[in-house]
Motif scaffolding. Structure first.
Motif, short mmCIF file in Angstrom:
data_model
loop_
_atom_site.label_atom_id
_atom_site.label_comp_id
_atom_site.label_asym_id
_atom_site.label_seq_id
_atom_site.Cartn_x
_atom_site.Cartn_y
_atom_site.Cartn_z
N SER A 49 0.84 -1.20 0.00
CA SER A 49 0.00 0.00 0.00
C SER A 49 0.87 1.25 0.00
CB SER A 49 -0.93 -0.01 1.22
OG SER A 49 -1.81 -1.10 1.16
N THR A 63 3.45 7.91 4.89
CA THR A 63 2.17 7.39 5.37
C THR A 63 2.44 6.30 6.39
OG1 THR A 63 1.97 5.76 3.58
CG2 THR A 63 0.90 7.92 3.25
N THR A 66 -3.02 2.85 9.66
CA THR A 66 -3.96 3.28 10.70
C THR A 66 -5.12 2.31 10.89
OG1 THR A 66 -5.23 4.60 9.12
CG2 THR A 66 -3.46 5.72 10.33
N GLU A 67 -5.30 1.40 9.92
CA GLU A 67 -6.46 0.51 10.01
C GLU A 67 -6.20 -0.72 9.15
OE1 GLU A 67 -11.05 0.87 8.45
OE2 GLU A 67 -10.08 2.68 9.20
N GLU A 92 -9.07 10.57 1.10
CA GLU A 92 -9.58 11.65 1.93
C GLU A 92 -8.44 12.64 2.13
OE1 GLU A 92 -11.04 9.54 5.38
OE2 GLU A 92 -12.02 8.09 4.07
N VAL A 95 -6.19 10.63 4.74
CA VAL A 95 -6.30 9.17 4.80
C VAL A 95 -6.47 8.61 3.39
CG1 VAL A 95 -7.64 7.21 5.69
CG2 VAL A 95 -7.32 9.25 7.11
N ARG A 97 -7.30 4.95 1.47
CA ARG A 97 -7.85 3.62 1.72
C ARG A 97 -7.53 2.69 0.54
NH1 ARG A 97 -10.58 4.02 6.25
NH2 ARG A 97 -11.26 6.10 6.87
N HIS A 113 -9.09 -4.76 3.57
CA HIS A 113 -8.93 -3.32 3.40
C HIS A 113 -7.91 -2.79 4.40
CE1 HIS A 113 -12.85 -4.11 1.55
NE2 HIS A 113 -12.42 -3.22 0.69
N HIS A 114 -7.24 -1.75 3.97
CA HIS A 114 -6.18 -1.14 4.78
C HIS A 114 -6.26 0.37 4.57
CE1 HIS A 114 -2.35 -0.25 6.55
NE2 HIS A 114 -1.76 0.03 5.40
N ALA A 115 -5.99 1.13 5.62
CA ALA A 115 -5.94 2.60 5.51
C ALA A 115 -4.59 3.08 5.99
CB ALA A 115 -7.05 3.24 6.34
N ARG A 116 -4.11 4.15 5.33
CA ARG A 116 -2.85 4.78 5.71
C ARG A 116 -3.10 6.27 5.89
NH1 ARG A 116 1.00 1.43 5.74
NH2 ARG A 116 2.68 2.96 5.79
#
Length: 131
Positions: A49, A63, A66-67, A92, A95, A97, A113-116
């Motif tokens: 990612s 980055t 975070t998730e 965003e 963020v 995704r 799914h992954h968020a940075r």
């Protein structure tokens, strides 16, 4: 920095790993099988990612994960070749995704799914007193 100015939906990256003993659950937990460990698969998903967007970030920005919402669907033995993919699915202000997947050959062994989150390294270091 606003990620919406530089990151686009669809940006992607791929990584390949031959599973070493050091990335198996049995390496970390006695009496467990010597198969690719879930946290190690998630690590590859996070790195892929970051790879997908790193070159588009302004100097001094990185980055951080975070998730994560990941399923580990199948075991892979030491020596297996695992391919991990990450694709931007939403952007965003701070963020990004991703949709992430892992495969051994054509067999899907993980997805999710992954968020940075965007971080200014200098401001981060000041905030936490890092040298």
């Amino acid at each position: 920095m606003d990620a919406r100015d530089v990151i686009r939906i669809g940006m992607s990256a791929e990584r390949t790993l031959v599973v070493p003993v050091e990335r198996t659950v049995g390496h970390f937990v006695p009496d467990m099988p010597m198969v690719y460990a879930t946290p190690m698969m998630i690590l590859e998903m996070e790195i892929a990612s970051g790879d997908a967007i790193r070159r588009f970030l302004a100097p001094g920005w990185v980055t951080v994960g975070t998730e994560v919402n990941i399923r580990h669907l199948g075991a892979s033995l030491v020596g297996a070749t695992v391919r991990t993919t990450a694709k931007v699915i939403a952007v965003e202000r701070r963020v990004i995704r991703f949709e992430v997947e892992a495969f051994e050959g054509e067999r899907k062994i993980g997805d999710g799914h992954h968020a940075r989150g965007l971080v200014n390294v200098e401001a981060f270091n000041k905030r936490f007193g890092a040298k």
